[in-house]
Scaffold this motif. Sequence first.
Motif, PDB file in Angstrom:
ATOM      1  N   GLU A  44      -2.048   7.885 -13.873  1.00  0.00           N
ATOM      2  CA  GLU A  44      -2.222   6.621 -14.367  1.00  0.00           C
ATOM      3  C   GLU A  44      -1.353   5.710 -14.010  1.00  0.00           C
ATOM      4  N   ALA A  45       0.011   5.744 -15.029  1.00  0.00           N
ATOM      5  CA  ALA A  45       1.383   4.879 -15.137  1.00  0.00           C
ATOM      6  C   ALA A  45       1.514   4.176 -13.329  1.00  0.00           C
ATOM      7  N   VAL A  46       1.242   5.393 -12.401  1.00  0.00           N
ATOM      8  CA  VAL A  46       1.753   4.494 -11.027  1.00  0.00           C
ATOM      9  C   VAL A  46      -0.089   4.266 -10.381  1.00  0.00           C
ATOM     10  N   SER A  47      -0.966   4.966 -11.156  1.00  0.00           N
ATOM     11  CA  SER A  47      -1.674   4.782  -9.901  1.00  0.00           C
ATOM     12  C   SER A  47      -2.368   3.967  -8.800  1.00  0.00           C
ATOM     13  N   ARG A  48      -2.593   2.117  -9.547  1.00  0.00           N
ATOM     14  CA  ARG A  48      -2.754   1.444  -8.271  1.00  0.00           C
ATOM     15  C   ARG A  48      -1.677   1.197  -7.491  1.00  0.00           C
ATOM     16  N   SER A  49      -0.202   1.093  -8.005  1.00  0.00           N
ATOM     17  CA  SER A  49       0.210   1.432  -6.911  1.00  0.00           C
ATOM     18  C   SER A  49       0.114   2.366  -5.944  1.00  0.00           C
ATOM     19  N   ALA A  50       0.147   3.666  -6.379  1.00  0.00           N
ATOM     20  CA  ALA A  50      -0.010   4.652  -5.573  1.00  0.00           C
ATOM     21  C   ALA A  50      -1.480   5.189  -4.533  1.00  0.00           C
ATOM     22  N   LYS A  51      -2.135   3.865  -5.470  1.00  0.00           N
ATOM     23  CA  LYS A  51      -3.630   3.873  -4.061  1.00  0.00           C
ATOM     24  C   LYS A  51      -3.518   2.441  -2.876  1.00  0.00           C
ATOM     25  N   GLN A  52      -2.414   1.927  -3.199  1.00  0.00           N
ATOM     26  CA  GLN A  52      -1.840   0.948  -2.335  1.00  0.00           C
ATOM     27  C   GLN A  52      -0.684   1.615  -0.787  1.00  0.00           C
ATOM     28  N   LEU A  81      -1.099   4.613  -0.698  1.00  0.00           N
ATOM     29  CA  LEU A  81      -2.292   5.526   0.031  1.00  0.00           C
ATOM     30  C   LEU A  81      -3.069   4.672   1.255  1.00  0.00           C
ATOM     31  N   LYS A  82      -3.194   3.487   0.655  1.00  0.00           N
ATOM     32  CA  LYS A  82      -4.651   2.927   2.003  1.00  0.00           C
ATOM     33  C   LYS A  82      -3.839   2.866   3.304  1.00  0.00           C
ATOM     34  N   TYR A  83      -1.872   2.040   3.004  1.00  0.00           N
ATOM     35  CA  TYR A  83      -1.747   1.991   4.477  1.00  0.00           C
ATOM     36  C   TYR A  83      -1.003   3.412   4.879  1.00  0.00           C
ATOM     37  N   ALA A  84      -0.812   4.523   4.155  1.00  0.00           N
ATOM     38  CA  ALA A  84      -0.399   5.751   4.903  1.00  0.00           C
ATOM     39  C   ALA A  84      -1.669   5.875   5.892  1.00  0.00           C
ATOM     40  N   LYS A  85      -2.875   5.885   5.264  1.00  0.00           N
ATOM     41  CA  LYS A  85      -3.936   6.139   5.812  1.00  0.00           C
ATOM     42  C   LYS A  85      -3.828   5.455   7.220  1.00  0.00           C
ATOM     43  N   SER A  86      -4.151   4.679   6.795  1.00  0.00           N
ATOM     44  CA  SER A  86      -3.884   3.275   8.124  1.00  0.00           C
ATOM     45  C   SER A  86      -3.395   3.646   8.981  1.00  0.00           C
ATOM     46  N   GLN A  87      -1.853   4.256   8.814  1.00  0.00           N
ATOM     47  CA  GLN A  87      -0.373   4.861   9.506  1.00  0.00           C
ATOM     48  C   GLN A  87      -0.836   6.009  10.416  1.00  0.00           C
ATOM     49  N   TYR A  88      -1.413   6.748   9.363  1.00  0.00           N
ATOM     50  CA  TYR A  88      -1.804   7.856   9.853  1.00  0.00           C
ATOM     51  C   TYR A  88      -2.697   8.310  11.234  1.00  0.00           C
ATOM     52  N   GLU A  89      -3.803   7.521  10.762  1.00  0.00           N
ATOM     53  CA  GLU A  89      -4.937   6.686  11.766  1.00  0.00           C
ATOM     54  C   GLU A  89      -4.816   6.566  12.892  1.00  0.00           C
ATOM     55  N   HIS A  90      -3.836   5.310  12.572  1.00  0.00           N
ATOM     56  CA  HIS A  90      -2.589   4.891  14.071  1.00  0.00           C
ATOM     57  C   HIS A  90      -2.493   5.893  14.995  1.00  0.00           C
ATOM     58  N   LEU A 141      10.150   8.387   6.886  1.00  0.00           N
ATOM     59  CA  LEU A 141      10.265   9.258   7.953  1.00  0.00           C
ATOM     60  C   LEU A 141       8.825   9.408   9.100  1.00  0.00           C
ATOM     61  N   LYS A 142       7.696   8.740   8.727  1.00  0.00           N
ATOM     62  CA  LYS A 142       6.825   8.312  10.149  1.00  0.00           C
ATOM     63  C   LYS A 142       5.758   9.640   9.889  1.00  0.00           C
ATOM     64  N   ARG A 143       5.937  10.525   8.703  1.00  0.00           N
ATOM     65  CA  ARG A 143       5.346  11.958   8.590  1.00  0.00           C
ATOM     66  C   ARG A 143       4.082  11.053   7.747  1.00  0.00           C
ATOM     67  N   TYR A 144       3.622  10.004   8.269  1.00  0.00           N
ATOM     68  CA  TYR A 144       2.017  10.063   7.655  1.00  0.00           C
ATOM     69  C   TYR A 144       1.695  11.471   6.972  1.00  0.00           C
ATOM     70  N   GLU A 145       0.890  12.141   7.105  1.00  0.00           N
ATOM     71  CA  GLU A 145       0.193  13.209   6.664  1.00  0.00           C
ATOM     72  C   GLU A 145       0.480  13.536   5.880  1.00  0.00           C
ATOM     73  N   GLN A 146       1.897  13.938   5.907  1.00  0.00           N
ATOM     74  CA  GLN A 146       2.518  14.831   4.708  1.00  0.00           C
ATOM     75  C   GLN A 146       2.499  13.329   3.494  1.00  0.00           C
ATOM     76  N   ALA A 147       2.723  12.304   4.058  1.00  0.00           N
ATOM     77  CA  ALA A 147       2.900  10.802   2.218  1.00  0.00           C
ATOM     78  C   ALA A 147       1.442  10.920   2.424  1.00  0.00           C
ATOM     79  N   VAL A 148       0.244  11.102   3.175  1.00  0.00           N
ATOM     80  CA  VAL A 148      -1.141  10.415   2.899  1.00  0.00           C
ATOM     81  C   VAL A 148      -0.943  11.581   1.177  1.00  0.00           C
ATOM     82  N   ALA A 149      -0.918  13.032   1.356  1.00  0.00           N
ATOM     83  CA  ALA A 149      -0.923  13.945   0.032  1.00  0.00           C
ATOM     84  C   ALA A 149       0.405  13.934  -0.637  1.00  0.00           C
ATOM     85  N   SER A 150       1.264  13.646  -0.726  1.00  0.00           N
ATOM     86  CA  SER A 150       1.784  12.840  -1.650  1.00  0.00           C
ATOM     87  C   SER A 150       1.166  11.627  -2.853  1.00  0.00           C
TER      88      SER A 150
END
Length: 418
Positions: free
Chosen positions: A391-399, A401-410, A374-383
Amino acid sequence: MTLRLLTLMVFSCWLVLVQPALAQETERVPALREKVYGQLARAQEQADKGDVEKGLTILKAVEEKADSMNSYERAMMWNFYGFMHYEQGNTGKAINYFEKVVNEKPIPDSLQKSTLFSLAQLALSDGQFQRSIGFLQQWEALATEDEMSKSWVLKAQAYYQSDEFQTALNFIDKAIAHADAEQETPDENWLILKRALHYEMNQTQQVADVMERLVTAYSKAEYWLQLAGVYAQLEQSEKQLAVLEAARQQGFIEKGSEWRQLAQAYYFNELPFKAAETLQQAMQENKIEASVDNLKFVAQAYTQAKEYQRAVDVYKKASDKVSHGNFSAQIAQLYLNLGNNEMALEYANEAQVKGDLDSAGNLYLAEGIALLNLKRYEQAVASFELAQEHEAVSRSAKQWLKYAKSQYEHQQQVAKLK
């Protein structure tokens, strides 16, 4: 009820004592005199009327003159005693009197033979297994070859109750092999005993083999369902499903647990849609309760079949029955799969409000992806930041998160330019 007790109950119906018949047999034995015959007939008449006590009183008067009676007359008297005590449920006394019959000499072979077999049956029913075997060995000396199966089966039962399973199996196999050789169908109870023996010896494949004979020769609902259960133990899921489908076609699937078993068989055979539809229909027809567990199974099966909207509908019913948020979390994920991001967020929020989640990390991850879409990048970053703490989803979440931050910055840069 244990299998051992069930088998004993099945075989207890074998015990059939022949009521004494007052027929004179004179071959190699003394005659039954008219006077004794009349007294025994009086006793039998009272017993036939249901007055066993009066019959026993008459026999007691006859017994007082036992010294003047011949062996055949005494044997018949003991026979009547045994029968009347058996009628009263006093097996111990019945055995004692029937033993007196065979100990009288001489008596007709037919009387000795029938009494020995009755003794074997009585001893077996009374838990005197070794005595039963002993009586059978005496009976075999008088029996013909084509009668031996009767002895083998009773011996098998006696050894079974004595925990001598292999010996019991040898005897019941002899009886079944004899029937097969005569091109006759083995008695149902023989196969039941053979099945029980293989079960006690943990021979699951042999149990299945016997069950196959039972469903072929004696098609009963319980046999079809038990065979399906044995195939499940053997991890032969295709055979299990084939048997359950055959049982369903014959109208043998009735109980809720049986409908559940059929649905699970479809599921394990990679037929999740049919699994879901089977249990769903059973619930709609009130053949099985629409419990939380059953609704959960149907929803999971629909999900596996990629029938996401159907799964959503069922999960909603299940969610109404519980206080935790796990089913709401599943609905959120399903709406995400359906591309309905707004509904995914609505049910993600509902799941968080209800709480008591089994996998909060997965919920935060799904929520973040919906917000990202929905392009609500700031809220996506928080989630995603919340998700990476699990731990179960940590690795996937970090990936993510990195993408969401880049989209938020853009997004921020574009906003500044505007």
